[in-house]
Design an enzyme around this catalytic site. Sequence first.
Site, PDB file in Angstrom:
ATOM      1  N   PHE A 200      -3.930  -0.769   7.529  1.00 20.00           N
ATOM      2  CA  PHE A 200      -4.596  -2.063   7.383  1.00 20.00           C
ATOM      3  C   PHE A 200      -5.475  -2.067   6.122  1.00 20.00           C
ATOM      4  O   PHE A 200      -5.131  -1.442   5.132  1.00 20.00           O
ATOM      5  CB  PHE A 200      -5.417  -2.402   8.630  1.00 20.00           C
ATOM      6  CG  PHE A 200      -4.571  -2.776   9.816  1.00 20.00           C
ATOM      7  CD1 PHE A 200      -4.428  -4.098  10.189  1.00 20.00           C
ATOM      8  CD2 PHE A 200      -3.929  -1.811  10.565  1.00 20.00           C
ATOM      9  CE1 PHE A 200      -3.646  -4.453  11.286  1.00 20.00           C
ATOM     10  CE2 PHE A 200      -3.141  -2.149  11.653  1.00 20.00           C
ATOM     11  CZ  PHE A 200      -2.995  -3.470  12.015  1.00 20.00           C
TER      12      PHE A 200
ATOM     13  N   LYS B  46       0.818  -1.220   0.000  1.00 17.71           N
ATOM     14  CA  LYS B  46       0.000   0.000   0.000  1.00 17.71           C
ATOM     15  C   LYS B  46       0.856   1.276   0.000  1.00 17.71           C
ATOM     16  O   LYS B  46       0.596   2.200  -0.760  1.00 17.71           O
ATOM     17  CB  LYS B  46      -0.924  -0.041   1.221  1.00 17.71           C
ATOM     18  CG  LYS B  46      -1.922   1.092   1.327  1.00 17.71           C
ATOM     19  CD  LYS B  46      -2.977   0.789   2.374  1.00 17.71           C
ATOM     20  CE  LYS B  46      -2.414   0.719   3.777  1.00 17.71           C
ATOM     21  NZ  LYS B  46      -2.248  -0.641   4.304  1.00 17.71           N
TER      22      LYS B  46
ATOM     23  N   PHE C  12       3.728  -8.334  -9.598  1.00 18.51           N
ATOM     24  CA  PHE C  12       4.828  -9.247  -9.267  1.00 18.51           C
ATOM     25  C   PHE C  12       5.237  -9.975 -10.538  1.00 18.51           C
ATOM     26  O   PHE C  12       4.393 -10.233 -11.413  1.00 18.51           O
ATOM     27  CB  PHE C  12       4.390 -10.256  -8.200  1.00 18.51           C
ATOM     28  CG  PHE C  12       4.461  -9.735  -6.795  1.00 18.51           C
ATOM     29  CD1 PHE C  12       5.467 -10.143  -5.931  1.00 18.51           C
ATOM     30  CD2 PHE C  12       3.523  -8.821  -6.334  1.00 18.51           C
ATOM     31  CE1 PHE C  12       5.537  -9.663  -4.636  1.00 18.51           C
ATOM     32  CE2 PHE C  12       3.583  -8.331  -5.041  1.00 18.51           C
ATOM     33  CZ  PHE C  12       4.597  -8.758  -4.185  1.00 18.51           C
TER      34      PHE C  12
ATOM     35  N   TRP D 175       7.153  -0.331  -8.064  1.00 19.17           N
ATOM     36  CA  TRP D 175       8.333  -0.843  -7.355  1.00 19.17           C
ATOM     37  C   TRP D 175       9.522  -0.927  -8.312  1.00 19.17           C
ATOM     38  O   TRP D 175      10.630  -0.520  -7.990  1.00 19.17           O
ATOM     39  CB  TRP D 175       8.037  -2.220  -6.763  1.00 19.17           C
ATOM     40  CG  TRP D 175       9.142  -2.720  -5.858  1.00 19.17           C
ATOM     41  CD1 TRP D 175       9.217  -2.596  -4.511  1.00 19.17           C
ATOM     42  CD2 TRP D 175      10.322  -3.422  -6.263  1.00 19.17           C
ATOM     43  NE1 TRP D 175      10.383  -3.169  -4.037  1.00 19.17           N
ATOM     44  CE2 TRP D 175      11.079  -3.688  -5.097  1.00 19.17           C
ATOM     45  CE3 TRP D 175      10.828  -3.856  -7.497  1.00 19.17           C
ATOM     46  CZ2 TRP D 175      12.302  -4.352  -5.123  1.00 19.17           C
ATOM     47  CZ3 TRP D 175      12.046  -4.526  -7.522  1.00 19.17           C
ATOM     48  CH2 TRP D 175      12.769  -4.771  -6.352  1.00 19.17           C
TER      49      TRP D 175
ATOM     50  N   ARG E 223       1.950   8.104   7.200  1.00 19.81           N
ATOM     51  CA  ARG E 223       2.221   7.855   8.615  1.00 19.81           C
ATOM     52  C   ARG E 223       3.705   7.574   8.851  1.00 19.81           C
ATOM     53  O   ARG E 223       4.387   7.041   7.986  1.00 19.81           O
ATOM     54  CB  ARG E 223       1.409   6.650   9.117  1.00 19.81           C
ATOM     55  CG  ARG E 223      -0.081   6.856   9.127  1.00 19.81           C
ATOM     56  CD  ARG E 223      -0.785   5.572   9.524  1.00 19.81           C
ATOM     57  NE  ARG E 223      -0.500   4.506   8.567  1.00 19.81           N
ATOM     58  CZ  ARG E 223      -0.628   3.207   8.827  1.00 19.81           C
ATOM     59  NH1 ARG E 223      -1.007   2.820  10.015  1.00 19.81           N
ATOM     60  NH2 ARG E 223      -0.373   2.308   7.904  1.00 19.81           N
TER      61      ARG E 223
ATOM     62  N   THR F 130       4.039   1.553  -0.891  1.00 24.49           N
ATOM     63  CA  THR F 130       4.791   1.608  -2.143  1.00 24.49           C
ATOM     64  C   THR F 130       3.926   2.160  -3.275  1.00 24.49           C
ATOM     65  O   THR F 130       4.372   3.013  -4.056  1.00 24.49           O
ATOM     66  CB  THR F 130       5.307   0.202  -2.513  1.00 24.49           C
ATOM     67  OG1 THR F 130       6.152  -0.269  -1.464  1.00 24.49           O
ATOM     68  CG2 THR F 130       6.081   0.223  -3.817  1.00 24.49           C
TER      69      THR F 130
ATOM     70  N   ALA G 109      -4.308   1.232  13.157  1.00 22.92           N
ATOM     71  CA  ALA G 109      -5.726   1.227  12.787  1.00 22.92           C
ATOM     72  C   ALA G 109      -6.548   0.245  13.607  1.00 22.92           C
ATOM     73  O   ALA G 109      -7.757   0.404  13.741  1.00 22.92           O
ATOM     74  CB  ALA G 109      -5.885   0.911  11.300  1.00 22.92           C
TER      75      ALA G 109
ATOM     76  N   LYS H  95       7.168  -7.162  10.469  1.00 22.00           N
ATOM     77  CA  LYS H  95       6.681  -6.326   9.373  1.00 22.00           C
ATOM     78  C   LYS H  95       7.815  -5.575   8.671  1.00 22.00           C
ATOM     79  O   LYS H  95       7.837  -5.443   7.461  1.00 22.00           O
ATOM     80  CB  LYS H  95       5.652  -5.321   9.912  1.00 22.00           C
ATOM     81  CG  LYS H  95       5.064  -4.405   8.845  1.00 22.00           C
ATOM     82  CD  LYS H  95       4.000  -3.511   9.448  1.00 22.00           C
ATOM     83  CE  LYS H  95       3.413  -2.578   8.397  1.00 22.00           C
ATOM     84  NZ  LYS H  95       4.380  -1.591   7.909  1.00 22.00           N
TER      85      LYS H  95
END
Length: 468
Positions: free
Chosen positions: A301, A74, A382, A410, A97, A76, A273, A108
């Site tokens: 989230f 998210k 991907f 990415w 954030r 990225t 969240a 994470k």
Amino acid sequence: MNLLAKRGGFRHHVRMVTPAFSDCINKLGVDEKDVIPFGRNKAKISLDVLDKPAAPGKLILVSAITPTPSGEGKTTVSIGLAQGLQAIGKKVCLALRQPSMGPVFGRKGGATGGGKSSLTPAEEINMHFTGDFHAITSAHNLISAIIDNAMFFHTLNIDERKVIWKRVMDMNDRSLRSIIVGLNKQGFPRETGFDITPASEIMACLCLATSYKDMEERINRIVIGFTTDDKPVFARELGITGSVMALLKDALMPNLVQSVEGVPCFLHGGPFANIAHGCNSVLATRMALHFGDYAVTEAGFAFDLGAEKFLDIKCRMAGLKPNAVVIVATVRALKYNGGVAKADLNNENLEALEKGMPNLLKHVSNITNVYKLPCVVAINAFPTDTEAELKLVEAKCKELGVNVVLSEVWAKGGEGGVALAEEVIRLCEQPNDFTYAYELEGSIEDKLNEIVQKIYGGSRVVLTANAQ
């Protein structure tokens, strides 16, 4: 929209030359007196800039499907979308954030994006940064210490069994979650514990505050516990709000950094969240709207959690209205939702993909039917995604009238986000009838039922005895 037409080959990550931070400041057009440097590549921005007239930009919310161990990307995609907007000549700012060191040193990891769509200086952002989390931790624990003082001197008739204010630290430390304090001769033994700093109510207050005065009033209203006759005790009764505000003086000012392609980013606040409302600060979002024609922000989230709170809490309290929503998904995550083991996600599996699609489609339906906002699905690409899998996702989303765009940010940075940026601009020009999932009238249980029924598809909320 042909999802596959925009697809090119993947590139290996190449070290990029990041623009000078001074160029980022000049791009914003912010007065030098309103910039408080923190080293060579980050700064704080004075709240005074919001007093100056400016036409507000368009607000773009980035959210995602239900999180999985395979990751959705998210942040990225948020950074890559902003770089894509910049690549086609738009003036854009990010509002994101700050990472917490708990997840950074946990499973994470960091939270500055990835590949050619990341923030800089990543190492500093992921750790101490400008000291905001330390300030919040100190302010929170000052309140904790004064609560213990009040009980020792019997000044507020606080029932030590009903103190709900714990201590915090910005680290995952399981052994400190439940502890007993006050075992010395001068203390009152009681059960308490440490939460993580993003769970602090000080963090939530900072991220919803619109000014120093508003922040002070929010701190005063915090309930820290109850008296022996079950009356609430408020933080203002401790008589230390001024001291708490002194610790937070600099922390309330949003931080400015940039992406690897020079997009300005207001990086400020980081409530979780699942505990609080999962959004960066209102002040950071307002600065992004103040300086950019487009402001890209995200909510923590999945859409049903962070974005629901972004829309129902943050937007309502701050008077914000999103112009478009991007929902991020990966083929891998959808297959995981369809029952595929993590080790097998690289293999094509159309049956599992179709089984996992309802998760994405429910989030899309919530955006368009509950909140009445225009939406696009961004598939974070991907190398293992197959054409058949991408076509299936596109077909299912088109049944709901929503376009799907392949995001290759990415691997390609802003270039890989141009198609998504063009679709977002198109959505931003459409009128929308933004509405909330619930109204403020009614009981807490009524509001919870609205969320359960509209967002989760349940019948009603079931409250435990303690919750009642």
